[in-house]
Design a protein around this motif. Structure first.
Motif, mmCIF file in Angstrom:
data_model
loop_
_atom_site.group_PDB
_atom_site.id
_atom_site.type_symbol
_atom_site.label_atom_id
_atom_site.label_comp_id
_atom_site.label_asym_id
_atom_site.label_seq_id
_atom_site.Cartn_x
_atom_site.Cartn_y
_atom_site.Cartn_z
ATOM 1 N N ALA A 90 0.823 -1.208 0.000
ATOM 2 C CA ALA A 90 0.000 0.000 0.000
ATOM 3 C C ALA A 90 0.861 1.263 0.000
ATOM 4 C CB ALA A 90 -0.932 -0.007 1.205
ATOM 5 N N LEU A 91 1.951 1.251 0.775
ATOM 6 C CA LEU A 91 2.776 2.449 0.908
ATOM 7 C C LEU A 91 3.666 2.695 -0.302
ATOM 8 C CD1 LEU A 91 3.803 2.066 4.665
ATOM 9 C CD2 LEU A 91 2.282 3.806 3.704
ATOM 10 N N THR A 92 3.995 1.648 -1.057
ATOM 11 C CA THR A 92 4.884 1.816 -2.203
ATOM 12 C C THR A 92 4.148 1.879 -3.538
ATOM 13 O OG1 THR A 92 5.202 -0.598 -2.303
ATOM 14 C CG2 THR A 92 6.825 0.691 -1.058
ATOM 15 N N ARG A 93 2.946 1.345 -3.591
ATOM 16 C CA ARG A 93 2.237 1.280 -4.874
ATOM 17 C C ARG A 93 1.125 2.314 -5.000
ATOM 18 N NH1 ARG A 93 6.128 -0.809 -5.981
ATOM 19 N NH2 ARG A 93 6.509 -2.849 -6.927
ATOM 20 N N TYR A 94 0.706 2.900 -3.888
ATOM 21 C CA TYR A 94 -0.400 3.851 -3.925
ATOM 22 C C TYR A 94 0.012 5.113 -3.185
ATOM 23 C CZ TYR A 94 -2.752 -0.547 -4.955
ATOM 24 O OH TYR A 94 -3.085 -1.772 -5.493
ATOM 25 N N ARG A 95 -0.533 6.227 -3.626
ATOM 26 C CA ARG A 95 -0.264 7.506 -2.970
ATOM 27 C C ARG A 95 -1.291 7.722 -1.871
ATOM 28 N NH1 ARG A 95 1.085 11.676 -7.997
ATOM 29 N NH2 ARG A 95 2.967 10.568 -8.734
ATOM 30 N N LEU A 96 -0.964 7.203 -0.705
ATOM 31 C CA LEU A 96 -1.868 7.321 0.427
ATOM 32 C C LEU A 96 -1.690 8.674 1.099
ATOM 33 C CD1 LEU A 96 -1.437 3.797 2.063
ATOM 34 C CD2 LEU A 96 -3.243 4.545 0.523
ATOM 35 N N THR A 151 9.662 -2.571 6.930
ATOM 36 C CA THR A 151 10.903 -2.002 6.413
ATOM 37 C C THR A 151 11.556 -2.918 5.381
ATOM 38 O OG1 THR A 151 11.266 -0.850 8.520
ATOM 39 C CG2 THR A 151 13.165 -1.128 7.069
ATOM 40 N N VAL A 152 11.640 -4.207 5.704
ATOM 41 C CA VAL A 152 12.267 -5.169 4.787
ATOM 42 C C VAL A 152 11.480 -5.270 3.488
ATOM 43 C CG1 VAL A 152 12.806 -7.611 4.447
ATOM 44 C CG2 VAL A 152 13.369 -6.503 6.613
ATOM 45 N N LEU A 153 10.163 -5.350 3.592
ATOM 46 C CA LEU A 153 9.341 -5.564 2.399
ATOM 47 C C LEU A 153 9.206 -4.300 1.562
ATOM 48 C CD1 LEU A 153 6.714 -7.894 4.055
ATOM 49 C CD2 LEU A 153 8.311 -8.512 2.255
ATOM 50 N N MET A 154 9.224 -3.141 2.182
ATOM 51 C CA MET A 154 9.188 -1.905 1.396
ATOM 52 C C MET A 154 10.440 -1.778 0.524
ATOM 53 S SD MET A 154 7.547 1.102 3.786
ATOM 54 C CE MET A 154 7.858 2.311 2.493
ATOM 55 N N SER A 155 11.586 -2.134 1.064
ATOM 56 C CA SER A 155 12.813 -2.085 0.262
ATOM 57 C C SER A 155 12.752 -3.072 -0.888
ATOM 58 C CB SER A 155 14.030 -2.378 1.147
ATOM 59 O OG SER A 155 13.976 -3.696 1.657
ATOM 60 N N ARG A 156 12.073 -4.195 -0.685
ATOM 61 C CA ARG A 156 11.954 -5.186 -1.758
ATOM 62 C C ARG A 156 10.968 -4.719 -2.830
ATOM 63 N NH1 ARG A 156 15.244 -8.600 -4.105
ATOM 64 N NH2 ARG A 156 14.039 -9.961 -5.477
ATOM 65 N N PHE A 160 12.088 -3.601 -7.653
ATOM 66 C CA PHE A 160 11.836 -4.126 -8.991
ATOM 67 C C PHE A 160 10.932 -3.180 -9.765
ATOM 68 C CE2 PHE A 160 8.283 -5.959 -6.608
ATOM 69 C CZ PHE A 160 7.214 -5.815 -7.472
ATOM 70 N N ASP A 161 10.922 -3.366 -11.064
ATOM 71 C CA ASP A 161 10.244 -2.456 -11.976
ATOM 72 C C ASP A 161 8.725 -2.588 -11.862
ATOM 73 O OD1 ASP A 161 9.558 -0.743 -13.962
ATOM 74 O OD2 ASP A 161 10.721 -1.720 -15.543
ATOM 75 N N LYS A 162 8.059 -1.489 -11.558
ATOM 76 C CA LYS A 162 6.600 -1.498 -11.449
ATOM 77 C C LYS A 162 5.928 -1.768 -12.790
ATOM 78 C CE LYS A 162 6.695 1.930 -7.717
ATOM 79 N NZ LYS A 162 6.221 3.267 -7.277
ATOM 80 N N SER A 163 6.652 -1.536 -13.878
ATOM 81 C CA SER A 163 6.048 -1.750 -15.194
ATOM 82 C C SER A 163 5.725 -3.216 -15.438
ATOM 83 C CB SER A 163 6.988 -1.240 -16.291
ATOM 84 O OG SER A 163 8.207 -1.957 -16.296
ATOM 85 N N THR A 183 4.110 -10.235 -8.771
ATOM 86 C CA THR A 183 4.639 -9.550 -7.588
ATOM 87 C C THR A 183 5.204 -10.528 -6.567
ATOM 88 O OG1 THR A 183 2.953 -7.847 -7.919
ATOM 89 C CG2 THR A 183 4.112 -7.862 -5.812
ATOM 90 N N PHE A 184 4.445 -11.559 -6.243
ATOM 91 C CA PHE A 184 4.862 -12.488 -5.177
ATOM 92 C C PHE A 184 6.198 -13.155 -5.463
ATOM 93 C CE2 PHE A 184 4.857 -16.594 -3.007
ATOM 94 C CZ PHE A 184 4.653 -16.188 -1.697
ATOM 95 N N PRO A 185 6.424 -13.700 -6.673
ATOM 96 C CA PRO A 185 7.748 -14.307 -6.919
ATOM 97 C C PRO A 185 8.902 -13.319 -6.799
ATOM 98 C CG PRO A 185 6.159 -15.035 -8.569
ATOM 99 C CD PRO A 185 5.510 -13.913 -7.806
ATOM 100 N N LEU A 186 8.661 -12.069 -7.179
ATOM 101 C CA LEU A 186 9.733 -11.082 -7.125
ATOM 102 C C LEU A 186 10.026 -10.619 -5.698
ATOM 103 C CD1 LEU A 186 8.871 -8.934 -10.271
ATOM 104 C CD2 LEU A 186 10.776 -10.520 -9.995
ATOM 105 N N VAL A 187 9.011 -10.584 -4.846
ATOM 106 C CA VAL A 187 9.235 -10.149 -3.460
ATOM 107 C C VAL A 187 9.466 -11.334 -2.525
ATOM 108 C CG1 VAL A 187 7.859 -8.064 -3.790
ATOM 109 C CG2 VAL A 187 6.770 -10.120 -2.879
ATOM 110 N N LEU A 188 9.486 -12.559 -3.066
ATOM 111 C CA LEU A 188 9.650 -13.741 -2.210
ATOM 112 C C LEU A 188 10.918 -13.703 -1.377
ATOM 113 C CD1 LEU A 188 8.555 -16.453 -1.297
ATOM 114 C CD2 LEU A 188 9.673 -17.514 -3.273
#
Length: 270
Positions: A90-96, A151-156, A160-163, A183-188
């Motif tokens: 939510a914090l990295t993909r959306y402008r909350l 913190t760990v997951l936000m850095s992950r 990677f490329d949002k595109s 998304t899940f395989p890349l942030v695994l």
């Protein structure tokens, strides 16, 4: 640009070695004394023995405390990582609105002393009439472990490329399948790192567990109680040596998984 001379590089290497020795050399004495045939922790060593490990395996109270810590650590790791995954996305993909304030608020337990946090949670649970147990310990540990997971997951998520997600959506996938297939395989690797980190934080935590455990002791509480009896200290050292070896294995496993994740990320980028 001026290059560092060999003397300066040698000084940095010496400092690094000295720093690492200061951190980890005392830890190496733990398995050393766990094989010492004496109840006293002192040099010279009396002889080699494995009887402390035998006593550790026969200590049912230690087994119960260890099992309690494993249960709490596993539950806290899963819950904290799940909450951290949702919050990080939510914090990295959306402008909350107020996202920075929300992130700062969730990190607040990291800056509050554990003893203050433990007493506050104890008063709160007593006020609502909740009985102290491993459940209350889990709730307290989730409070302090969730910021680590975020913190760990936000850095992950930022790594990677949002595109890639946008391409999946453009090709007809919905948000749910995009998450699981892209998304899940890349942030695994980040998820695994979060699970390991939050498990270790929960497994080692003492003060909050001390206030909230009631009659169900976790392993740090049990070890604290055994320190009153000097003749039981070698058994505690044997347990510590086992935990040290398992921790090293987990670190190696986490690095291996992280390497696999980096390789998969490069293949996706290519």
């Amino acid at each position: 640009m001026r290059r560092r001379g060999p003397k300066r590089n040698l000084g940095l290497v010496f400092y690094a070695v000295l720093y690492l020795a200061f951190l980890y050399l005392p830890v190496l004495f733990l398995p050393l004394f766990s094989f010492n045939d004496s109840a006293f922790i002192a040099f010279p060593l009396v002889g080699f023995t494995t009887k402390w490990y035998g006593q550790m395996l026969a200590d049912s109270a230690m087994h119960t405390a260890l099992w309690n810590s494993l249960k709490v650590g596993a539950a806290v790791a899963l819950a904290s990582t799940a909450l951290g995954l949702l919050a990080a996305k939510a914090l990295t993909r959306y402008r909350l609105p107020g996202g920075a304030a929300v992130l700062g608020f969730t990190s607040l337990p990291l800056f509050i002393p554990d003893i203050v946090l433990g007493i506050s949670l104890l008063i709160l649970l007593n006020t609502v009439g909740m009985q102290l147990s491993l459940i209350s310990v889990m709730l307290g540990h989730i409070l302090i472990c969730a910021p680590f997971a975020i913190t760990v997951l936000m850095s992950r998520f930022d790594g990677f490329d949002k595109s890639l997600e946008e391409a999946s959506l453009d090709l007809g996938e919905n948000a749910w399948t995009t998450f699981w297939r892209v998304t899940f395989p890349l942030v695994l690797p980040g998820i695994i790192s979060s699970l390991l980190l939050t498990f270790i934080v929960s497994f080692d935590e003492f003060l909050i567990a001390y206030f909230l455990a009631g009659t169900e002791a976790t392993l740090p509480i049990y070890i604290w109680g055994q320190l009153r009896f000097p003749y039981k200290l070698p058994v505690v050292l044997a347990l510590g040596a086992v935990i040290l070896v398992v921790s090293c294995v987990l670190v190696v496993l986490a690095e291996w998984m992280r390497g696999l994740g980096q390789g998969g990320k490069r293949m996706v980028g290519a």
